[in-house]
Write a protein that holds these residues in place. Structure first.
Motif, PDB file in Angstrom:
ATOM      1  N   TRP A 177      32.405 -33.427 -27.894  1.00 33.26           N
ATOM      2  CA  TRP A 177      31.551 -32.780 -26.889  1.00 33.26           C
ATOM      3  C   TRP A 177      30.443 -32.029 -27.609  1.00 33.26           C
ATOM      4  N   SER A 178      29.282 -31.969 -27.004  1.00 27.62           N
ATOM      5  CA  SER A 178      28.148 -31.303 -27.633  1.00 27.62           C
ATOM      6  C   SER A 178      27.231 -30.720 -26.571  1.00 27.62           C
ATOM      7  N   ARG A 179      26.715 -29.532 -26.855  1.00 23.29           N
ATOM      8  CA  ARG A 179      25.715 -28.926 -25.979  1.00 23.29           C
ATOM      9  C   ARG A 179      24.695 -28.188 -26.820  1.00 23.29           C
ATOM     10  N   SER A 180      23.442 -28.357 -26.436  1.00 20.47           N
ATOM     11  CA  SER A 180      22.382 -27.529 -27.009  1.00 20.47           C
ATOM     12  C   SER A 180      22.316 -26.262 -26.188  1.00 20.47           C
ATOM     13  N   ALA A 181      21.960 -25.178 -26.830  1.00 20.92           N
ATOM     14  CA  ALA A 181      21.890 -23.898 -26.132  1.00 20.92           C
ATOM     15  C   ALA A 181      20.746 -23.917 -25.134  1.00 20.92           C
ATOM     16  N   PRO A 182      21.025 -23.511 -23.897  1.00 20.49           N
ATOM     17  CA  PRO A 182      19.934 -23.417 -22.922  1.00 20.49           C
ATOM     18  C   PRO A 182      18.956 -22.311 -23.326  1.00 20.49           C
ATOM     19  N   LYS A 183      17.813 -22.276 -22.704  1.00 22.19           N
ATOM     20  CA  LYS A 183      16.754 -21.325 -23.059  1.00 22.19           C
ATOM     21  C   LYS A 183      17.006 -19.905 -22.554  1.00 22.19           C
ATOM     22  N   GLU A 184      17.981 -19.722 -21.651  1.00 23.95           N
ATOM     23  CA  GLU A 184      18.253 -18.400 -21.090  1.00 23.95           C
ATOM     24  C   GLU A 184      18.563 -17.393 -22.189  1.00 23.95           C
ATOM     25  N   GLY A 185      18.728 -16.128 -21.833  1.00 25.41           N
ATOM     26  CA  GLY A 185      19.022 -15.060 -22.779  1.00 25.41           C
ATOM     27  C   GLY A 185      20.240 -15.333 -23.634  1.00 25.41           C
ATOM     28  N   ARG A 186      20.363 -14.599 -24.722  1.00 24.12           N
ATOM     29  CA  ARG A 186      21.400 -14.848 -25.732  1.00 24.12           C
ATOM     30  C   ARG A 186      22.812 -14.816 -25.175  1.00 24.12           C
ATOM     31  N   VAL A 187      23.157 -13.786 -24.413  1.00 23.99           N
ATOM     32  CA  VAL A 187      24.508 -13.692 -23.862  1.00 23.99           C
ATOM     33  C   VAL A 187      24.719 -14.795 -22.839  1.00 23.99           C
ATOM     34  N   ARG A 188      23.739 -15.042 -22.006  1.00 25.16           N
ATOM     35  CA  ARG A 188      23.839 -16.103 -20.996  1.00 25.16           C
ATOM     36  C   ARG A 188      24.031 -17.466 -21.657  1.00 25.16           C
ATOM     37  N   ARG A 189      23.340 -17.723 -22.780  1.00 28.59           N
ATOM     38  CA  ARG A 189      23.505 -18.996 -23.503  1.00 28.59           C
ATOM     39  C   ARG A 189      24.958 -19.187 -23.902  1.00 28.59           C
ATOM     40  N   SER A 190      25.545 -18.164 -24.517  1.00 30.86           N
ATOM     41  CA  SER A 190      26.942 -18.259 -24.957  1.00 30.86           C
ATOM     42  C   SER A 190      27.861 -18.492 -23.769  1.00 30.86           C
ATOM     43  N   TYR A 191      27.650 -17.767 -22.698  1.00 33.06           N
ATOM     44  CA  TYR A 191      28.474 -17.908 -21.501  1.00 33.06           C
ATOM     45  C   TYR A 191      28.389 -19.331 -20.940  1.00 33.06           C
ATOM     46  N   LEU A 192      27.181 -19.864 -20.826  1.00 30.33           N
ATOM     47  CA  LEU A 192      27.013 -21.204 -20.271  1.00 30.33           C
ATOM     48  C   LEU A 192      27.675 -22.269 -21.149  1.00 30.33           C
ATOM     49  N   ILE A 193      27.541 -22.146 -22.460  1.00 30.15           N
ATOM     50  CA  ILE A 193      28.161 -23.115 -23.363  1.00 30.15           C
ATOM     51  C   ILE A 193      29.680 -23.046 -23.239  1.00 30.15           C
ATOM     52  N   ILE A 194      30.244 -21.856 -23.233  1.00 35.49           N
ATOM     53  CA  ILE A 194      31.701 -21.721 -23.128  1.00 35.49           C
ATOM     54  C   ILE A 194      32.200 -22.217 -21.774  1.00 35.49           C
ATOM     55  N   THR A 195      31.449 -21.963 -20.712  1.00 36.96           N
ATOM     56  CA  THR A 195      31.833 -22.458 -19.387  1.00 36.96           C
ATOM     57  C   THR A 195      31.871 -23.982 -19.364  1.00 36.96           C
ATOM     58  N   GLU A 196      30.868 -24.618 -19.927  1.00 36.77           N
ATOM     59  CA  GLU A 196      30.846 -26.087 -19.972  1.00 36.77           C
ATOM     60  C   GLU A 196      31.943 -26.637 -20.870  1.00 36.77           C
ATOM     61  N   LEU A 197      32.191 -25.986 -22.000  1.00 35.27           N
ATOM     62  CA  LEU A 197      33.267 -26.387 -22.897  1.00 35.27           C
ATOM     63  C   LEU A 197      34.615 -26.287 -22.174  1.00 35.27           C
ATOM     64  N   ASN A 198      34.824 -25.202 -21.455  1.00 35.19           N
ATOM     65  CA  ASN A 198      36.047 -24.998 -20.675  1.00 35.19           C
ATOM     66  C   ASN A 198      36.256 -26.137 -19.674  1.00 35.19           C
ATOM     67  N   ASP A 199      35.219 -26.467 -18.926  1.00 35.00           N
ATOM     68  CA  ASP A 199      35.316 -27.541 -17.929  1.00 35.00           C
ATOM     69  C   ASP A 199      35.647 -28.877 -18.582  1.00 35.00           C
ATOM     70  N   TRP A 200      34.987 -29.183 -19.694  1.00 35.38           N
ATOM     71  CA  TRP A 200      35.237 -30.442 -20.415  1.00 35.38           C
ATOM     72  C   TRP A 200      36.671 -30.496 -20.930  1.00 35.38           C
ATOM     73  N   LEU A 201      37.121 -29.412 -21.576  1.00 29.59           N
ATOM     74  CA  LEU A 201      38.453 -29.390 -22.172  1.00 29.59           C
ATOM     75  C   LEU A 201      39.540 -29.620 -21.136  1.00 29.59           C
ATOM     76  N   TRP A 202      39.506 -28.862 -20.052  1.00 27.17           N
ATOM     77  CA  TRP A 202      40.623 -28.940 -19.106  1.00 27.17           C
ATOM     78  C   TRP A 202      40.583 -30.198 -18.256  1.00 27.17           C
ATOM     79  N   CYS A 203      39.489 -30.947 -18.296  1.00 27.65           N
ATOM     80  CA  CYS A 203      39.470 -32.290 -17.683  1.00 27.65           C
ATOM     81  C   CYS A 203      40.152 -33.308 -18.596  1.00 27.65           C
TER      82      CYS A 203
END
Length: 171
Positions: free
Chosen positions: A37-63
Motif C-alpha cells: 500500500w502507498s500514499r503520498s501526503a495530501p497538501k493539507e496541514g501537517r497534522v491533517r496529512r498524518s491523520y489522513l494517511i493513517i486513516t487510509e492505512l487503517n481502512d486498507w489493513l482491516w479490509c
C-alpha cells in the motif's frame, strides 16, 4: 500477549515506511508478502496529512486481515536525522510516528508496534548500514522473487522493514 482473547494465532505483520511526503506499507502473512500500500501526503496541514494517511492505512489493513487475526506492526524509525554533524529531531516524522503508535495502541487486533533503526535494517539486509535505496530494492526484489514489479522506493523500504522484523522473530 494478545489484547483480545479468542483471536487466531496466525501471524500477520504490517510493515510501514513512514514519511512526511509518502508512506508505504507491506502486509505479510507469516513470512509471505501478501500486499502493499502507498500514499503520498495530501497538501493539507501537517497534522491533517498524518491523520489522513493513517486513516487510509487503517481502512486498507482491516479490509485485508480476517477479523479473528492479530497483527504485529513494525516501522522504520527515521525520527532522528543528522544535519551538519548534529543530531536533530525530524519533528514532522516524530509527529507521524507518534500518531502511528497511538493508532496501533488503540486497535484491539494490534498485538505489538515496534520501530527499527533504518541503519540496522539496511546493514542486516544488505551488509551496509548506508545502503542506497537501489541496493535495498535489489535485495527485496531478490528475497521476494519480484524481478519485474515496479514500486516506489517507500514500498521497497516497507518490505525491507517487514523482512527485518521477520528475521528478528520466530514467525
Amino acid at each position: 500477549m494478545p489484547k483480545h482473547s479468542g483471536v487466531s494465532a496466525v501471524k500477520y505483520l504490517l510493515a510501514i515506511d513512514p514519511g512526511s511526503t509518502a508512506t508505504g506499507a507491506a502486509l505479510f502473512k507469516g513470512r509471505d508478502l501478501l500486499d502493499v500500500w502507498s500514499r503520498s501526503a495530501p497538501k493539507e496541514g501537517r497534522v491533517r496529512r498524518s491523520y489522513l494517511i493513517i486513516t487510509e492505512l487503517n481502512d486498507w489493513l482491516w479490509c485485508k486481515v480476517p477479523k479473528s487475526v492479530m497483527v504485529d506492526v513494525a516501522y522504520e524509525d527515521t525520527s532522528v536525522f543528522v544535519f551538519g554533524g548534529k543530531v536533530l529531531p525530524a519533528t514532522e516524522l516524530q509527529r507521524f510516528i507518534g500518531m502511528l503508535e497511538y493508532w496501533a495502541e488503540t486497535q484491539e487486533r494490534v498485538s505489538t508496534i515496534t520501530g527499527y533503526n533504518v541503519g540496522k535494517i539496511k546493514a542486516t539486509l544488505t551488509g551496509k548500514s548506508a545502503a542506497s535505496k537501489e541496493t535495498v530494492e535489489a535485495a527485496m526484489r531478490y528475497a521476494y522473487s519480484l524481478p519485474d514489479i515496479k514500486y516506489p522506493s517507500h514500498i521497497w523500504d516497507a518490505i525491507a522493514v517487514g523482512a527485518y522484523r521477520l528475521l528478528q522473530s520466530d514467525v
